[in-house]
Motif scaffolding. Structure first.
Motif, PDB file in Angstrom:
ATOM      1  N   ASN A 154      24.630 -55.060  23.676  1.00  0.00           N
ATOM      2  CA  ASN A 154      24.968 -53.773  23.075  1.00  0.00           C
ATOM      3  C   ASN A 154      24.823 -53.792  21.560  1.00  0.00           C
ATOM      4  O   ASN A 154      25.639 -53.232  20.823  1.00  0.00           O
ATOM      5  CB  ASN A 154      26.391 -53.349  23.462  1.00  0.00           C
ATOM      6  CG  ASN A 154      26.440 -52.466  24.695  1.00  0.00           C
ATOM      7  OD1 ASN A 154      27.498 -51.976  25.078  1.00  0.00           O
ATOM      8  ND2 ASN A 154      25.312 -52.249  25.342  1.00  0.00           N
ATOM      9  N   GLY A 155      23.758 -54.463  21.086  1.00  0.00           N
ATOM     10  CA  GLY A 155      23.442 -54.476  19.668  1.00  0.00           C
ATOM     11  C   GLY A 155      22.104 -53.814  19.402  1.00  0.00           C
ATOM     12  O   GLY A 155      21.449 -53.280  20.311  1.00  0.00           O
ATOM     13  N   ASN A 156      21.663 -53.864  18.148  1.00  0.00           N
ATOM     14  CA  ASN A 156      20.413 -53.208  17.780  1.00  0.00           C
ATOM     15  C   ASN A 156      19.186 -53.849  18.414  1.00  0.00           C
ATOM     16  O   ASN A 156      18.177 -53.173  18.644  1.00  0.00           O
ATOM     17  CB  ASN A 156      20.260 -53.194  16.255  1.00  0.00           C
ATOM     18  CG  ASN A 156      21.087 -52.106  15.594  1.00  0.00           C
ATOM     19  OD1 ASN A 156      21.549 -51.170  16.257  1.00  0.00           O
ATOM     20  ND2 ASN A 156      21.278 -52.212  14.291  1.00  0.00           N
ATOM     21  N   ALA A 197      27.686 -52.709  18.914  1.00  0.00           N
ATOM     22  CA  ALA A 197      27.218 -53.159  17.597  1.00  0.00           C
ATOM     23  C   ALA A 197      25.895 -52.469  17.278  1.00  0.00           C
ATOM     24  O   ALA A 197      25.005 -53.061  16.672  1.00  0.00           O
ATOM     25  CB  ALA A 197      27.053 -54.670  17.588  1.00  0.00           C
ATOM     26  N   MET A 198      25.779 -51.224  17.685  1.00  0.00           N
ATOM     27  CA  MET A 198      24.572 -50.424  17.469  1.00  0.00           C
ATOM     28  C   MET A 198      24.792 -49.481  16.295  1.00  0.00           C
ATOM     29  O   MET A 198      25.829 -48.829  16.211  1.00  0.00           O
ATOM     30  CB  MET A 198      24.235 -49.615  18.720  1.00  0.00           C
ATOM     31  CG  MET A 198      23.991 -50.458  19.956  1.00  0.00           C
ATOM     32  SD  MET A 198      23.899 -49.446  21.465  1.00  0.00           S
ATOM     33  CE  MET A 198      23.375 -50.663  22.679  1.00  0.00           C
ATOM     34  N   THR A 199      23.833 -49.396  15.400  1.00  0.00           N
ATOM     35  CA  THR A 199      23.986 -48.566  14.215  1.00  0.00           C
ATOM     36  C   THR A 199      23.443 -47.158  14.454  1.00  0.00           C
ATOM     37  O   THR A 199      22.570 -46.943  15.313  1.00  0.00           O
ATOM     38  CB  THR A 199      23.282 -49.213  13.012  1.00  0.00           C
ATOM     39  OG1 THR A 199      21.966 -49.611  13.391  1.00  0.00           O
ATOM     40  CG2 THR A 199      24.041 -50.451  12.552  1.00  0.00           C
ATOM     41  N   THR A 237      24.463 -63.108  12.382  1.00  0.00           N
ATOM     42  CA  THR A 237      25.242 -61.900  12.093  1.00  0.00           C
ATOM     43  C   THR A 237      24.711 -61.240  10.827  1.00  0.00           C
ATOM     44  O   THR A 237      24.120 -61.893   9.966  1.00  0.00           O
ATOM     45  CB  THR A 237      26.729 -62.227  11.887  1.00  0.00           C
ATOM     46  OG1 THR A 237      26.855 -63.138  10.786  1.00  0.00           O
ATOM     47  CG2 THR A 237      27.321 -62.872  13.128  1.00  0.00           C
TER      48      THR A 237
END
Length: 434
Positions: free
Chosen positions: A149-151, A200-202, A350
């Motif tokens: 669930n990140g970019n 952790a998605m922008t 990170t």
């Protein structure tokens, strides 16, 4: 004169070289080493090809490479062609900026089945990384799953969803573009162990999904807490959650679906000789905000599974290593006497590209404090390295060589693309007439 070796030519390496050049001026010679004949690391091989504005930061790195006293030494593998101890003999300080190019394992049964791919491999495939040019991901099935669930998970899902026309202006490599154009994938499930408030998605990356030509992002509003809970989020996270909620309001008929599957913990991967499905456990948040299983399981069909759960720095012989953190053991960037780490090799995977700038400057300041610009050393530096490499039959590239490769890639670009990347080391070297 002081001599410094920065190992790795990605963002962390270039920012560190920039900081050292400013701290020492004409009193230092700084060599930026890389295992590949071409520079930029993460910028070239990691940033999504349809995010050209992010790749433009390389223009700043060009200025660093063209600074008097700064040199690029490509086609040299530290650990194989030359050891860290040998570099310490040649240079006053060695700074490891090799990033975190290795995928972390899922640690579940079935992850070794064909069709299960790490994000470093998949991203490297469509970005022209020589290690992954022959990856050949299975795109003949109708279902794919992206774990994370990140970019990076967003990048992978977006690349799988785009039409050929949507890649106009990008530098996606030709072999990936052709394969993706013929892809049969219609459904992409993005799985996260926790909920929408923990992503952790922008916002920028999330917002792009609402404007895809052929893919519709789908969320289940039952996964979201009441709107009032959004007030506790920081502004960026709140905006991201709002974008996710708003996906539910998109009314469009598109042939592909991108499903956000929250509170989903992969348990195992099953299939007859290749990946066919993920067995997933439904989770809930515990008292500390972590994910705990509920015992309820279900299947997610997927013949392609891309794991985007993080990266690790590869160990180097003789350098203390943190197995748990996937980085070098260090104290504020200092590993040992005259040996330092910056970027992901220091912090773990990170932060953003820009996070590496203050990190590099902090380590450069520590080096300058230990070795003031008014002092001098008597080490051989780059000239000594060249002699050593020559004795071993290793031929390094320099920044002028890179410019020739860059010009050849730009000349070979398809219409609407800034370049057509060469994807093999031998092609780069052949361009140089080697």
């Amino acid at each position: 004169m002081r001599h410094f070796a920065v190992v790795g030519s990605g963002p962390a390496g270039f920012y560190t070289a920039e900081a050292l050049a400013k701290a020492y001026g004409e009193q230092a010679r700084i060599d930026i080493l890389d295992r590949y004949p071409v520079p930029y690391g993460l910028i070239r091989f990691g940033v999504a090809p349809d995010h050209q504005s992010l790749k433009a930061v390389s223009k700043r790195y060009d200025k660093v490479a063209e600074t008097a006293g700064v040199g690029f030494v490509g086609n040299v593998c530290v650990g194989a062609d030359v050891s860290v101890d040998e570099l310490l003999d040649l240079y006053d300080a060695v700074i490891l900026a090799i990033g975190a190019p290795h995928d972390r394992k899922l640690g579940i049964p079935g992850e070794d089945l064909p069709g299960v791919i790490g994000s470093a491999e998949f991203v490297g495939w469509y970005n022209g990384h020589p290690d992954f040019a022959d990856l050949d991901p299975p795109l003949d099935g109708t279902h794919a799953a992206v774990i994370g669930n990140g970019n990076v998970a967003l990048d992978v899902a977006r690349i799988l969803s785009k039409t050929r026309e949507e890649f106009h202006g990008s530098d996606i490599v030709g072999h990936a573009l052709e394969a993706l154009e013929g892809s049969a994938i219609k459904t992409i499930t993005i799985l996260g162990r926790r909920g929408p408030h923990q992503i952790a998605m922008t916002p920028k990356e999330l917002g792009e999904l609402g404007h895809l030509e052929a893919a519709l992002p789908l969320v289940d509003l039952k996964d979201f807490p009441p709107h009032e809970a959004d007030d506790a989020l920081d502004p960026g996270q709140r905006k991201s959650v709002t974008i996710l909620r708003d996906f539910n309001d998109i009314r469009a008929n598109r042939p592909k679906s991108m499903i956000f599957d929250f509170f989903a913990k992969p348990l195992r991967i099953e299939g007859d000789g290749h990946a066919e499905r993920l067995i997933v456990e439904k989770t809930e948040l515990d008292e500390k905000g972590g994910a705990r299983g509920t015992g309820e399981t279900y299947d997610v069909p997927a013949s392609l599974i891309v794991s985007c759960i993080g990266y690790s720095t590869p160990p180097i012989a003789g350098v203390p290593y943190d197995d748990r953190g996937g980085k070098f053991l260090n104290e504020s960037g200092r590993i040992a006497e005259r040996l330092y780490a910056v970027g992901w090799a220091r912090r773990g995977p990170t932060g953003t590209i820009g996070t590496n700038r203050p990190d590099g400057y902090e380590v450069a300041e520590a080096i300058a404090a230990a070795m003031p610009a008014t002092s001098s050393g008597d080490r051989a530096g780059g000239e000594g390295l060249k002699r050593l490499l020559s004795e071993r039959g290793v031929k390094p590239t320099d920044f002028a060589d890179w410019r020739r490769i860059e010009a050849a890639e730009e000349a070979a670009a398809r219409t609407g693309s800034p370049r057509e990347k060469m994807v093999r080391v031998e092609h780069w070297l052949r361009t140089l007439g080697w």
